[in-house]
Design a protein around this motif. Structure first.
Motif, mmCIF file in Angstrom:
data_model
loop_
_atom_site.group_PDB
_atom_site.id
_atom_site.type_symbol
_atom_site.label_atom_id
_atom_site.label_comp_id
_atom_site.label_asym_id
_atom_site.label_seq_id
_atom_site.Cartn_x
_atom_site.Cartn_y
_atom_site.Cartn_z
ATOM 1 N N THR A 5 1.281 -1.420 -0.028
ATOM 2 C CA THR A 5 0.452 -0.428 -0.035
ATOM 3 C C THR A 5 0.855 1.411 0.424
ATOM 4 O O THR A 5 1.932 1.426 0.406
ATOM 5 C CB THR A 5 -1.160 -0.085 1.328
ATOM 6 O OG1 THR A 5 0.239 0.238 2.685
ATOM 7 C CG2 THR A 5 -2.043 -1.553 1.438
ATOM 8 N N VAL A 6 0.268 2.621 -0.715
ATOM 9 C CA VAL A 6 1.123 3.838 -0.566
ATOM 10 C C VAL A 6 1.479 3.272 1.394
ATOM 11 O O VAL A 6 2.688 3.839 1.382
ATOM 12 C CB VAL A 6 -0.225 5.087 -0.678
ATOM 13 C CG1 VAL A 6 1.012 6.155 0.064
ATOM 14 C CG2 VAL A 6 -0.526 4.836 -1.690
ATOM 15 N N ASP A 7 0.904 3.713 2.085
ATOM 16 C CA ASP A 7 1.535 3.542 3.656
ATOM 17 C C ASP A 7 2.804 2.695 3.733
ATOM 18 O O ASP A 7 3.599 3.318 4.622
ATOM 19 C CB ASP A 7 0.421 3.672 4.742
ATOM 20 C CG ASP A 7 -0.514 3.981 4.534
ATOM 21 O OD1 ASP A 7 -0.146 5.111 4.418
ATOM 22 O OD2 ASP A 7 -1.596 4.226 5.389
ATOM 23 N N LEU A 10 5.625 4.534 2.077
ATOM 24 C CA LEU A 10 5.983 5.688 2.975
ATOM 25 C C LEU A 10 7.128 5.401 3.791
ATOM 26 O O LEU A 10 7.827 6.031 4.116
ATOM 27 C CB LEU A 10 4.713 6.390 3.065
ATOM 28 C CG LEU A 10 4.368 7.000 1.562
ATOM 29 C CD1 LEU A 10 3.078 8.224 1.781
ATOM 30 C CD2 LEU A 10 5.091 8.009 0.807
ATOM 31 N N GLY A 11 6.442 3.892 4.461
ATOM 32 C CA GLY A 11 6.528 3.529 6.378
ATOM 33 C C GLY A 11 8.467 3.736 5.870
ATOM 34 O O GLY A 11 9.238 2.548 6.613
ATOM 35 N N LEU A 12 9.245 2.614 4.292
ATOM 36 C CA LEU A 12 10.463 2.600 3.736
ATOM 37 C C LEU A 12 11.244 4.217 3.385
ATOM 38 O O LEU A 12 12.574 4.391 4.104
ATOM 39 C CB LEU A 12 10.640 1.623 2.678
ATOM 40 C CG LEU A 12 9.772 1.005 2.701
ATOM 41 C CD1 LEU A 12 9.801 0.627 0.977
ATOM 42 C CD2 LEU A 12 10.108 -0.221 2.960
ATOM 43 N N ASP A 13 10.599 5.150 3.847
ATOM 44 C CA ASP A 13 11.463 6.570 3.954
ATOM 45 C C ASP A 13 11.397 7.217 4.870
ATOM 46 O O ASP A 13 10.950 6.757 6.177
ATOM 47 C CB ASP A 13 10.412 7.832 3.098
ATOM 48 C CG ASP A 13 10.123 7.185 0.896
ATOM 49 O OD1 ASP A 13 11.210 6.169 0.777
ATOM 50 O OD2 ASP A 13 9.550 7.412 0.639
ATOM 51 N N ALA A 42 -3.934 12.729 -8.016
ATOM 52 C CA ALA A 42 -2.313 12.913 -8.886
ATOM 53 C C ALA A 42 -1.115 13.038 -7.575
ATOM 54 O O ALA A 42 0.168 11.688 -7.770
ATOM 55 C CB ALA A 42 -1.625 14.336 -9.254
ATOM 56 N N CYS A 43 -1.693 13.283 -6.436
ATOM 57 C CA CYS A 43 -0.414 12.993 -5.284
ATOM 58 C C CYS A 43 -0.086 11.172 -5.139
ATOM 59 O O CYS A 43 -1.158 10.857 -4.364
ATOM 60 C CB CYS A 43 -1.158 13.927 -3.876
ATOM 61 S SG CYS A 43 0.039 14.404 -2.960
#
Length: 94
Positions: A5-7, A10-13, A42-43
């Motif tokens: 998922t997007v979450d 993003l958890g890797l960053d 788009a985001c």
């Protein structure tokens, strides 16, 4: 292998955010659904949400890609700057 998922992604960053200062100034009173949908779709970090008929925004997970700035042409995104020195996103995987 399950789709991330997007979450999850993003958890890797690594984010060093300033919760007080947003590097993006957004007009949350906008009601133009065409403009709102551009940002929602788009985001890549899903910073923009449309909840209960209102646009909401959080800069805390921003990837600093500038997509919203380019698409908005100053309509919803009124100002966009890079985060202050020492804050922002650090990408940890390609």
């Amino acid at each position: 292998m399950r789709k991330m998922t997007v979450d999850d992604k993003l958890g890797l960053d690594l984010f060093h955010t300033d919760e007080e200062y947003s590097h993006i100034k957004v007009d949350l009173t906008c009601t133009d659904m065409d403009e709102i949908n551009k940002l929602l779709l788009a985001c890549p970090a899903e910073c923009y949400k449309y909840i209960d008929g209102k646009l909401s925004f959080s800069h805390l997970g921003c990837l600093e890609c500038g997509t919203c700035r380019v698409l908005s042409h100053g309509r919803i995104v009124q100002e966009w700057h890079h985060p202050q020195s020492g804050t922002g996103v650090s990408f940890r995987q390609g």
